[in-house]
Scaffold this active site. Structure first.
Site, PDB file in Angstrom:
ATOM      1  CE1 TYR A  72       5.925  -1.540  39.415  1.00  0.00           C
ATOM      2  CE2 TYR A  72       4.871  -1.508  41.668  1.00  0.00           C
ATOM      3  CZ  TYR A  72       5.587  -2.171  40.765  1.00  0.00           C
ATOM      4  OH  TYR A  72       6.051  -3.450  40.817  1.00  0.00           O
ATOM      5  NE  ARG A 117      12.311  -7.743  32.589  1.00  0.00           N
ATOM      6  CZ  ARG A 117      11.105  -7.116  32.864  1.00  0.00           C
ATOM      7  NH1 ARG A 117      10.874  -6.410  33.976  1.00  0.00           N
ATOM      8  NH2 ARG A 117      10.039  -7.813  32.295  1.00  0.00           N
ATOM      9  CG  HIS A 173      10.634  -4.167  39.652  1.00  0.00           C
ATOM     10  ND1 HIS A 173       9.943  -3.810  38.916  1.00  0.00           N
ATOM     11  CD2 HIS A 173      11.846  -3.412  39.578  1.00  0.00           C
ATOM     12  CE1 HIS A 173      10.285  -2.543  38.044  1.00  0.00           C
ATOM     13  NE2 HIS A 173      11.566  -2.501  38.581  1.00  0.00           N
ATOM     14  CG  ASN A 195       5.194 -10.489  39.159  1.00  0.00           C
ATOM     15  OD1 ASN A 195       5.431  -9.777  40.260  1.00  0.00           O
ATOM     16  ND2 ASN A 195       4.914 -10.007  38.227  1.00  0.00           N
ATOM     17  CE  LYS A 203       6.943  -6.848  41.655  1.00  0.00           C
ATOM     18  NZ  LYS A 203       6.013  -7.176  40.718  1.00  0.00           N
ATOM     19  CD  GLU A 215      12.691   0.642  37.681  1.00  0.00           C
ATOM     20  OE1 GLU A 215      11.700   0.798  36.978  1.00  0.00           O
ATOM     21  OE2 GLU A 215      13.505  -0.299  37.922  1.00  0.00           O
ATOM     22  CG  PHE A 251      -2.155  -3.736  36.331  1.00  0.00           C
ATOM     23  CD1 PHE A 251      -1.172  -3.430  36.680  1.00  0.00           C
ATOM     24  CD2 PHE A 251      -2.288  -4.038  34.987  1.00  0.00           C
ATOM     25  CE1 PHE A 251      -0.019  -3.080  35.860  1.00  0.00           C
ATOM     26  CE2 PHE A 251      -1.359  -3.952  33.973  1.00  0.00           C
ATOM     27  CZ  PHE A 251      -0.091  -3.389  34.536  1.00  0.00           C
ATOM     28  CB  THR A 299       4.952 -10.062  33.537  1.00  0.00           C
ATOM     29  OG1 THR A 299       5.592  -9.287  32.835  1.00  0.00           O
ATOM     30  CG2 THR A 299       3.993  -9.361  34.511  1.00  0.00           C
TER      31      THR A 299
HETATM   32  N1  UDP Z   1       0.960  -6.576  36.876  1.00  0.00           N
HETATM   33  C1  UDP Z   1      -0.303  -6.970  37.175  1.00  0.00           C
HETATM   34  N2  UDP Z   1      -1.275  -7.338  36.373  1.00  0.00           N
HETATM   35  C2  UDP Z   1      -1.055  -7.481  34.883  1.00  0.00           C
HETATM   36  C3  UDP Z   1       0.125  -6.862  34.574  1.00  0.00           C
HETATM   37  C4  UDP Z   1       1.082  -6.622  35.660  1.00  0.00           C
HETATM   38  O1  UDP Z   1      -0.713  -6.851  38.226  1.00  0.00           O
HETATM   39  O2  UDP Z   1      -1.821  -7.714  34.138  1.00  0.00           O
HETATM   40  C5  UDP Z   1       1.777  -6.126  37.888  1.00  0.00           C
HETATM   41  C6  UDP Z   1       2.877  -7.113  38.037  1.00  0.00           C
HETATM   42  O3  UDP Z   1       3.109  -7.300  39.441  1.00  0.00           O
HETATM   43  C7  UDP Z   1       3.895  -6.833  37.250  1.00  0.00           C
HETATM   44  C8  UDP Z   1       3.852  -5.275  37.430  1.00  0.00           C
HETATM   45  O4  UDP Z   1       2.407  -4.998  37.268  1.00  0.00           O
HETATM   46  O5  UDP Z   1       5.163  -7.027  37.916  1.00  0.00           O
HETATM   47  C9  UDP Z   1       4.516  -4.323  36.357  1.00  0.00           C
HETATM   48  O6  UDP Z   1       4.278  -4.700  34.955  1.00  0.00           O
HETATM   49  P1  UDP Z   1       5.143  -5.076  33.819  1.00  0.00           P
HETATM   50  O7  UDP Z   1       4.492  -5.108  32.564  1.00  0.00           O
HETATM   51  O8  UDP Z   1       6.009  -3.994  33.652  1.00  0.00           O
HETATM   52  O9  UDP Z   1       5.766  -6.475  34.312  1.00  0.00           O
HETATM   53  P2  UDP Z   1       7.240  -6.848  34.855  1.00  0.00           P
HETATM   54  O10 UDP Z   1       8.165  -5.830  34.231  1.00  0.00           O
HETATM   55  O11 UDP Z   1       7.240  -6.646  36.270  1.00  0.00           O
HETATM   56  O12 UDP Z   1       7.551  -8.253  34.212  1.00  0.00           O
HETATM   57 MG    MG Z   2       8.155  -3.558  34.086  1.00  0.00          MG
END
Ligand code: UDP
Ligand code: MG
Length: 134
Positions: free
Chosen positions: A50, A86, A116, A113, A10, A127, A58, A92
């Site tokens: 997304y 993962r 992805h 973070n 990212k 994707e 968010f 996350t």
């Molecule tokens: N995200 C955020 N705030 C939150 C949860 C998620 O900004 O409270 C963002 C974060 O960048 C995350 C993305 O949204 O990576 C997608 O969320 P997801 O739950 O799918 O997490 P991931 O699969 O990336 O671990």
């Molecule tokens: Mg996700």
């Protein structure tokens, strides 16, 4: 069984010159870089990518952020690639990410973070198609 998954390095990580360090972690764990490109996505693409999060509070910030600067899109290939990626990413929220995971090492916050990763084989196909079909 060999499968493919989408990884994104990212904008927060690209901006801090962490591309090489993150790719090293993938390669050290027997994930193969199958395809890779640096790309600055626009807000419309971000909303499409997304879409699953469109009802979340968010969502707007997330789309603004992922389109704020260049990212690196990578197709990773290998045994159990979706789950392996993962596991390498970590939780996350970097505060919950296990030591040695990418997010533990490099993430700034839950929104910035660093990476992805597709969460299922089915979503990986969708994707990868979105990023690499033309
Ligand atoms: N995200 C955020 N705030 C939150 C949860 C998620 O900004 O409270 C963002 C974060 O960048 C995350 C993305 O949204 O990576 C997608 O969320 P997801 O739950 O799918 O997490 P991931 O699969 O990336 O671990
Ligand atoms: Mg996700």
């Amino acid at each position: 069984m060999s499968e493919k998954t989408l990884s994104l390095i990212k904008p927060d990580a690209v901006e801090r010159n962490l591309i090489g360090k993150i790719i090293q972690i993938f390669e050290d764990n027997n994930l193969i870089i199958d395809q890779m490109k640096k790309i600055h996505v626009d807000i419309e693409f971000a909303k499409k990518f997304y879409a699953i999060h469109s009802s979340k509070p968010f969502f707007k910030d997330l789309c603004d952020y992922i389109s704020s600067g260049p990212l690196v899109a990578i197709v990773l290939k290998g045994d159990n690639a979706v789950q392996k990626n993962r596991d390498l990413m970590g939780s996350t929220n970097p505060k919950d990410a296990k030591p040695g995971t990418i997010r533990n090492l490099y993430a700034i916050s839950i929104d910035k973070n660093s990476v992805h990763g597709s969460d299922s084989v089915e979503n990986a196909i969708i994707e990868i198609d979105l990023f690499f079909k033309n």
